[in-house]
Design a protein around this motif. Sequence first.
Motif, PDB file in Angstrom:
ATOM      1  N   ALA A 167     -38.256  -2.369 -11.566  1.00  0.00           N
ATOM      2  CA  ALA A 167     -38.251  -0.200 -11.444  1.00  0.00           C
ATOM      3  C   ALA A 167     -38.216   0.391 -13.102  1.00  0.00           C
ATOM      4  O   ALA A 167     -39.152  -0.179 -13.944  1.00  0.00           O
ATOM      5  N   ASN A 168     -38.502   1.349 -12.535  1.00  0.00           N
ATOM      6  CA  ASN A 168     -38.935   1.938 -13.652  1.00  0.00           C
ATOM      7  C   ASN A 168     -37.490   2.904 -14.018  1.00  0.00           C
ATOM      8  O   ASN A 168     -37.896   4.027 -12.533  1.00  0.00           O
ATOM      9  N   PRO A 169     -36.756   2.546 -15.195  1.00  0.00           N
ATOM     10  CA  PRO A 169     -37.370   2.910 -15.681  1.00  0.00           C
ATOM     11  C   PRO A 169     -36.041   1.307 -16.794  1.00  0.00           C
ATOM     12  O   PRO A 169     -36.581   0.955 -18.004  1.00  0.00           O
ATOM     13  N   THR A 170     -36.075   0.382 -16.450  1.00  0.00           N
ATOM     14  CA  THR A 170     -35.273  -0.643 -16.941  1.00  0.00           C
ATOM     15  C   THR A 170     -36.011  -1.956 -16.928  1.00  0.00           C
ATOM     16  O   THR A 170     -35.233  -2.219 -17.601  1.00  0.00           O
ATOM     17  N   GLY A 171     -36.491  -1.810 -16.635  1.00  0.00           N
ATOM     18  CA  GLY A 171     -37.752  -3.565 -16.528  1.00  0.00           C
ATOM     19  C   GLY A 171     -36.966  -4.398 -15.092  1.00  0.00           C
ATOM     20  O   GLY A 171     -37.200  -5.430 -15.388  1.00  0.00           O
ATOM     21  N   ALA A 172     -35.806  -3.566 -14.735  1.00  0.00           N
ATOM     22  CA  ALA A 172     -34.557  -4.937 -14.081  1.00  0.00           C
ATOM     23  C   ALA A 172     -35.698  -5.228 -12.511  1.00  0.00           C
ATOM     24  O   ALA A 172     -35.885  -4.692 -12.253  1.00  0.00           O
ATOM     25  N   VAL A 173     -35.434  -6.258 -12.001  1.00  0.00           N
ATOM     26  CA  VAL A 173     -35.642  -7.057 -10.976  1.00  0.00           C
ATOM     27  C   VAL A 173     -34.746  -7.650 -10.047  1.00  0.00           C
ATOM     28  O   VAL A 173     -33.661  -8.557 -10.987  1.00  0.00           O
ATOM     29  N   GLN A 174     -34.575  -6.623  -8.991  1.00  0.00           N
ATOM     30  CA  GLN A 174     -33.591  -6.776  -7.787  1.00  0.00           C
ATOM     31  C   GLN A 174     -33.703  -9.000  -7.238  1.00  0.00           C
ATOM     32  O   GLN A 174     -34.725  -9.112  -7.330  1.00  0.00           O
ATOM     33  N   SER A 175     -32.516  -9.162  -7.731  1.00  0.00           N
ATOM     34  CA  SER A 175     -33.068 -10.979  -7.216  1.00  0.00           C
ATOM     35  C   SER A 175     -32.853 -11.071  -5.221  1.00  0.00           C
ATOM     36  O   SER A 175     -33.030  -9.657  -4.673  1.00  0.00           O
ATOM     37  N   LYS A 176     -33.550 -12.356  -4.484  1.00  0.00           N
ATOM     38  CA  LYS A 176     -33.849 -12.258  -3.268  1.00  0.00           C
ATOM     39  C   LYS A 176     -32.691 -12.035  -2.469  1.00  0.00           C
ATOM     40  O   LYS A 176     -32.762 -11.211  -1.460  1.00  0.00           O
ATOM     41  N   ARG A 177     -31.250 -11.978  -3.004  1.00  0.00           N
ATOM     42  CA  ARG A 177     -29.940 -12.459  -2.415  1.00  0.00           C
ATOM     43  C   ARG A 177     -29.576 -10.914  -2.327  1.00  0.00           C
ATOM     44  O   ARG A 177     -29.543  -9.944  -0.960  1.00  0.00           O
ATOM     45  N   ASP A 178     -30.444  -9.248  -3.456  1.00  0.00           N
ATOM     46  CA  ASP A 178     -30.179  -8.329  -3.395  1.00  0.00           C
ATOM     47  C   ASP A 178     -30.542  -7.652  -1.943  1.00  0.00           C
ATOM     48  O   ASP A 178     -30.132  -6.761  -1.695  1.00  0.00           O
ATOM     49  N   MET A 179     -32.071  -8.298  -2.419  1.00  0.00           N
ATOM     50  CA  MET A 179     -33.157  -7.974  -1.048  1.00  0.00           C
ATOM     51  C   MET A 179     -32.294  -7.901   0.116  1.00  0.00           C
ATOM     52  O   MET A 179     -32.543  -7.049   1.374  1.00  0.00           O
ATOM     53  N   ALA A 180     -31.625  -8.694   0.725  1.00  0.00           N
ATOM     54  CA  ALA A 180     -31.804  -9.359   2.005  1.00  0.00           C
ATOM     55  C   ALA A 180     -30.363  -8.717   2.006  1.00  0.00           C
ATOM     56  O   ALA A 180     -30.245  -7.933   2.897  1.00  0.00           O
ATOM     57  N   GLU A 181     -29.101  -8.345   1.075  1.00  0.00           N
ATOM     58  CA  GLU A 181     -28.622  -7.282   1.232  1.00  0.00           C
ATOM     59  C   GLU A 181     -28.851  -5.698   1.760  1.00  0.00           C
ATOM     60  O   GLU A 181     -28.568  -5.160   2.333  1.00  0.00           O
TER      61      GLU A 181
END
Length: 372
Positions: A167-181
Amino acid sequence: MSQYAARVEEMDISGIREVFEAAGEDAINLGLGQPDFPTPEHAREAATSAIQDGMGDSYTSNKGIPELRDAISERYATDNGQDIPPENIIATAGASEAIHVAIEAHVQPGDEVLCPDPGFLAYEQLVLLAGGEPKRVELRDDLTLDPAAVEDAITDNTSLFIVNSPANPTGAVQSKRDMAEFARLADEHEVICLSDEVYEKIVFDGEHHSPAEFASSDRVIQASACSKTYSMTGWRLGWVAASSERIERMLRVHQYVQACASAPSQYAAEAALTGPQEPVREMVSAFEERRNVLLDGLEDIGLDTPVPKGAFYAMPHVPDGWTQKMLDNDVIVVPGEAFGPSGEGQARISYATSTAELKEALEVMGTVTDSL
């Protein structure tokens, strides 16, 4: 009668631009979302050859040259295990246009669009341009987007929600579980999930996943680009991938606002995608080293910082007046509230610059923090 369109009157000038305009010429720039690496030589050579051979002189197909769309399709198959035929891809003028055409094709006047807060500042503005109503969804403490919070925010008026990982601006990466949700939300609530994946190759911890990998319907749209992965921000070459029905609707927008992406840039992008990937690995490795230098420095200063797992941004919590004081000392950082109200009390720092400049900037950060 008003002289200007109401939807444009609702839009704002970028907060990042305002910071840059207030900075001195010799300031250390930690506000720029642009890799400081050269475009790979084989990509440059492909564009040069295309120009010399006259292939850059004319319009291409609205969707883009077949060779590029083949390369993008193959990349999805190899890297993500996704079967996306070339005809389901449109080459665009960067990921910015990809996001724009996706929103224009799916958001009707008055529709709600859920945007991460803090999040990339273009999302809300493009929603306003389409006549929609941005609705902010606050992030978790680790700056990832919570699928439960998105689900709670969905109403009968919601047409689309945006996911950005890394993500911009955070640099966060979503988990595989989040993406499935997120895929489940799109399927069950019959709303569009627009997945902005422009930083997908710049991951340090964990792995990149797309909601499209888990969707059982065609309600996930993917936007990406060569801009960050191949340090090609100036080439303006991105793409959008979706079902054939959705691509045809987005093509109607694209063909009138853009006609086609730049022909030389398309040949450069094809070469970047199909050629040696060592420049990408070297760049990602350098970004990870810089991230660690920055995080160590921020910890020594006493600034609490969620650990960014990708992209090239960090968002430390900072005292009141910190970003302005940094600017006064010739170091450009972007105030977190430029990316949404929930960013208040934080600052976005880009480490897409040299380690030497990062260390010099950290010295200023320490002095500024001690003075507040």
